[in-house]
Design a protein around this motif. Structure first.
Motif, PDB file in Angstrom:
ATOM      1  N   THR A   1       0.798  -1.227   0.000  1.00  0.00           N
ATOM      2  CA  THR A   1       0.000   0.000   0.000  1.00  0.00           C
ATOM      3  C   THR A   1       0.834   1.283   0.000  1.00  0.00           C
ATOM      4  N   ASP A   2       2.139   1.189  -0.232  1.00  0.00           N
ATOM      5  CA  ASP A   2       2.989   2.378  -0.275  1.00  0.00           C
ATOM      6  C   ASP A   2       3.362   2.672  -1.730  1.00  0.00           C
ATOM      7  N   PRO A   3       2.766   3.706  -2.325  1.00  0.00           N
ATOM      8  CA  PRO A   3       3.049   4.005  -3.738  1.00  0.00           C
ATOM      9  C   PRO A   3       4.513   4.296  -4.014  1.00  0.00           C
ATOM     10  N   HIS A   4       5.238   4.775  -3.014  1.00  0.00           N
ATOM     11  CA  HIS A   4       6.641   5.118  -3.245  1.00  0.00           C
ATOM     12  C   HIS A   4       7.509   3.889  -3.477  1.00  0.00           C
ATOM     13  N   ASP A   5       7.009   2.720  -3.088  1.00  0.00           N
ATOM     14  CA  ASP A   5       7.737   1.482  -3.404  1.00  0.00           C
ATOM     15  C   ASP A   5       7.768   1.234  -4.910  1.00  0.00           C
ATOM     16  N   TYR A   6       6.829   1.855  -5.619  1.00  0.00           N
ATOM     17  CA  TYR A   6       6.719   1.658  -7.066  1.00  0.00           C
ATOM     18  C   TYR A   6       6.727   2.998  -7.791  1.00  0.00           C
ATOM     19  N   ALA A   7       7.476   3.950  -7.252  1.00  0.00           N
ATOM     20  CA  ALA A   7       7.455   5.299  -7.801  1.00  0.00           C
ATOM     21  C   ALA A   7       7.814   5.325  -9.283  1.00  0.00           C
ATOM     22  N   GLN A   8       8.827   4.568  -9.666  1.00  0.00           N
ATOM     23  CA  GLN A   8       9.247   4.558 -11.068  1.00  0.00           C
ATOM     24  C   GLN A   8       8.182   3.908 -11.952  1.00  0.00           C
ATOM     25  N   GLY A   9       7.657   2.766 -11.518  1.00  0.00           N
ATOM     26  CA  GLY A   9       6.669   2.056 -12.326  1.00  0.00           C
ATOM     27  C   GLY A   9       5.378   2.824 -12.489  1.00  0.00           C
ATOM     28  N   LEU A  10       4.856   3.371 -11.397  1.00  0.00           N
ATOM     29  CA  LEU A  10       3.615   4.142 -11.472  1.00  0.00           C
ATOM     30  C   LEU A  10       3.794   5.390 -12.329  1.00  0.00           C
ATOM     31  N   SER A  11       4.921   6.057 -12.166  1.00  0.00           N
ATOM     32  CA  SER A  11       5.176   7.274 -12.935  1.00  0.00           C
ATOM     33  C   SER A  11       5.324   6.964 -14.425  1.00  0.00           C
ATOM     34  N   TYR A  12       5.971   5.863 -14.730  1.00  0.00           N
ATOM     35  CA  TYR A  12       6.123   5.433 -16.126  1.00  0.00           C
ATOM     36  C   TYR A  12       4.745   5.223 -16.761  1.00  0.00           C
ATOM     37  N   LEU A  13       3.848   4.539 -16.048  1.00  0.00           N
ATOM     38  CA  LEU A  13       2.506   4.301 -16.572  1.00  0.00           C
ATOM     39  C   LEU A  13       1.767   5.623 -16.790  1.00  0.00           C
ATOM     40  N   HIS A  14       1.892   6.528 -15.824  1.00  0.00           N
ATOM     41  CA  HIS A  14       1.194   7.816 -15.928  1.00  0.00           C
ATOM     42  C   HIS A  14       1.705   8.635 -17.115  1.00  0.00           C
ATOM     43  N   HIS A  15       3.022   8.742 -17.243  1.00  0.00           N
ATOM     44  CA  HIS A  15       3.586   9.614 -18.276  1.00  0.00           C
ATOM     45  C   HIS A  15       3.536   8.997 -19.672  1.00  0.00           C
ATOM     46  N   LYS A  16       3.607   7.678 -19.759  1.00  0.00           N
ATOM     47  CA  LYS A  16       3.690   7.018 -21.064  1.00  0.00           C
ATOM     48  C   LYS A  16       2.376   6.409 -21.543  1.00  0.00           C
ATOM     49  N   HIS A  17       1.464   6.092 -20.626  1.00  0.00           N
ATOM     50  CA  HIS A  17       0.299   5.304 -21.021  1.00  0.00           C
ATOM     51  C   HIS A  17      -1.004   5.813 -20.418  1.00  0.00           C
ATOM     52  N   LEU A  18      -1.104   7.104 -20.165  1.00  0.00           N
ATOM     53  CA  LEU A  18      -2.334   7.671 -19.627  1.00  0.00           C
ATOM     54  C   LEU A  18      -3.434   7.641 -20.697  1.00  0.00           C
ATOM     55  N   ALA A  19      -4.632   7.238 -20.297  1.00  0.00           N
ATOM     56  CA  ALA A  19      -5.748   7.136 -21.239  1.00  0.00           C
ATOM     57  C   ALA A  19      -6.100   8.499 -21.818  1.00  0.00           C
ATOM     58  N   PRO A  20      -6.615   8.522 -23.039  1.00  0.00           N
ATOM     59  CA  PRO A  20      -7.078   9.796 -23.612  1.00  0.00           C
ATOM     60  C   PRO A  20      -8.269  10.309 -22.812  1.00  0.00           C
ATOM     61  N   PRO A  21      -8.531  11.615 -22.857  1.00  0.00           N
ATOM     62  CA  PRO A  21      -9.617  12.198 -22.044  1.00  0.00           C
ATOM     63  C   PRO A  21     -10.958  11.493 -22.198  1.00  0.00           C
ATOM     64  N   SER A  22     -11.270  11.003 -23.388  1.00  0.00           N
ATOM     65  CA  SER A  22     -12.579  10.385 -23.620  1.00  0.00           C
ATOM     66  C   SER A  22     -12.770   9.084 -22.850  1.00  0.00           C
ATOM     67  N   LEU A  23     -11.673   8.441 -22.426  1.00  0.00           N
ATOM     68  CA  LEU A  23     -11.760   7.175 -21.684  1.00  0.00           C
ATOM     69  C   LEU A  23     -10.976   7.232 -20.370  1.00  0.00           C
ATOM     70  N   ARG A  24     -10.680   8.432 -19.905  1.00  0.00           N
ATOM     71  CA  ARG A  24      -9.816   8.573 -18.721  1.00  0.00           C
ATOM     72  C   ARG A  24     -10.645   8.483 -17.439  1.00  0.00           C
TER      73      ARG A  24
END
Length: 258
Positions: free
Chosen positions: A155-178
């Protein structure tokens, strides 16, 4: 049904006994291994069960070499179509995410969840076979959108800071499906700036199931959801089946039942 001619059978559960076998696998993986808190009666029956189970179709991967029918399910996934959600109590994921963009799209959708594989089968073809079953289900039911929450352990997001950030910056859904995580348990995924991400570290932190969605062209919703009952950090994956690359589509359809 898809049958692997060696020793695996992939099928939808047809009886309460088959659903119970999937719930026993879920108990072993989510409760005993990952530390989840059972929704109800889990400690008594050694089954991970919730109120949404009756509305889902349950995909089972069975190892026919295991003679004990109560414990021969080695992989499981559950799937709920949008029309079933509309007629019942809605999508499970709506507890964690505002699914308005998907619902308002009025496209045929299926929610995927409770994906789990017995530890002894995680380095083999089990996940690929489950995805073959999902592909078969999607085509038979003319599904356009696939979505569902998938988890990082703990339950600590900082354990996966790189992975979560990678998903956010590289694979965020377009506004119509976000879709967006519910406020009460939402944490931002942009922990690390885009320019500071180490792709090798990030990819190592991302669980195999989430990587499977991304390889198929999937996106993530806005924000992660910390599920303390399940001892996980959840992200919502959204996949438009028309975006699946041709190579991956061919691999998924290989072995599909006629």
């Amino acid at each position: 049904m898809i049958v692997n001619t060696s020793h695996f059978v992939l099928k939808l559960a047809e009886t309460e006994q088959e659903r119970a076998a999937a719930q026993r696998l879920r108990y072993r993986v989510f409760v005993e291994e990952m530390g989840a808190r059972p929704a109800f009666d889990g400690d008594v029956a050694n089954r991970e069960v919730d109120a949404f189970d009756p509305y889902f179709d349950h995909l089972l991967l069975i190892d026919t070499r295991i003679e004990d029918s109560e414990n021969n399910v080695v992989g499981a996934y559950r799937m709920m179509r949008s029309e079933t959600a509309a007629q019942g109590q809605g999508f499970y994921g709506a507890q964690e995410y505002d699914l308005g963009p998907i619902i308002r799209s009025e496209r045929a959708a299926v929610e995927l969840g409770r994906s789990c594989i017995d530890p002894a089968y995680r380095n083999g073809i089990a996940l690929h076979l489950l995805w073959q079953g999902v592909a078969d289900y999607v085509l038979r039911n003319r599904i356009e959108l696939l979505f569902g929450v998938a988890s990082f352990a703990g339950t600590d997001p900082h354990d996966y800071a790189q992975g979560l950030s990678y998903l956010h910056h590289k694979h965020l859904a377009p506004p119509s499906l976000r879709v967006r995580a519910r406020e009460a348990c939402c944490v931002g995924m942009d922990i690390v700036a885009a320019g500071d991400i180490d792709p090798l570290v990030a990819v190592r932190q991302i669980p195999a199931l989430i990587k499977s969605y991304i390889r198929l062209g999937g996106w993530v919703g806005q924000g992660a959801y910390v599920d303390r009952d399940f001892n996980t950090i959840d992200v919502c994956l959204v996949l438009d089946q028309q975006r699946i690359p041709a190579k991956q589509r061919a691999q998924l359809l290989r072995g599909r039942a006629a």
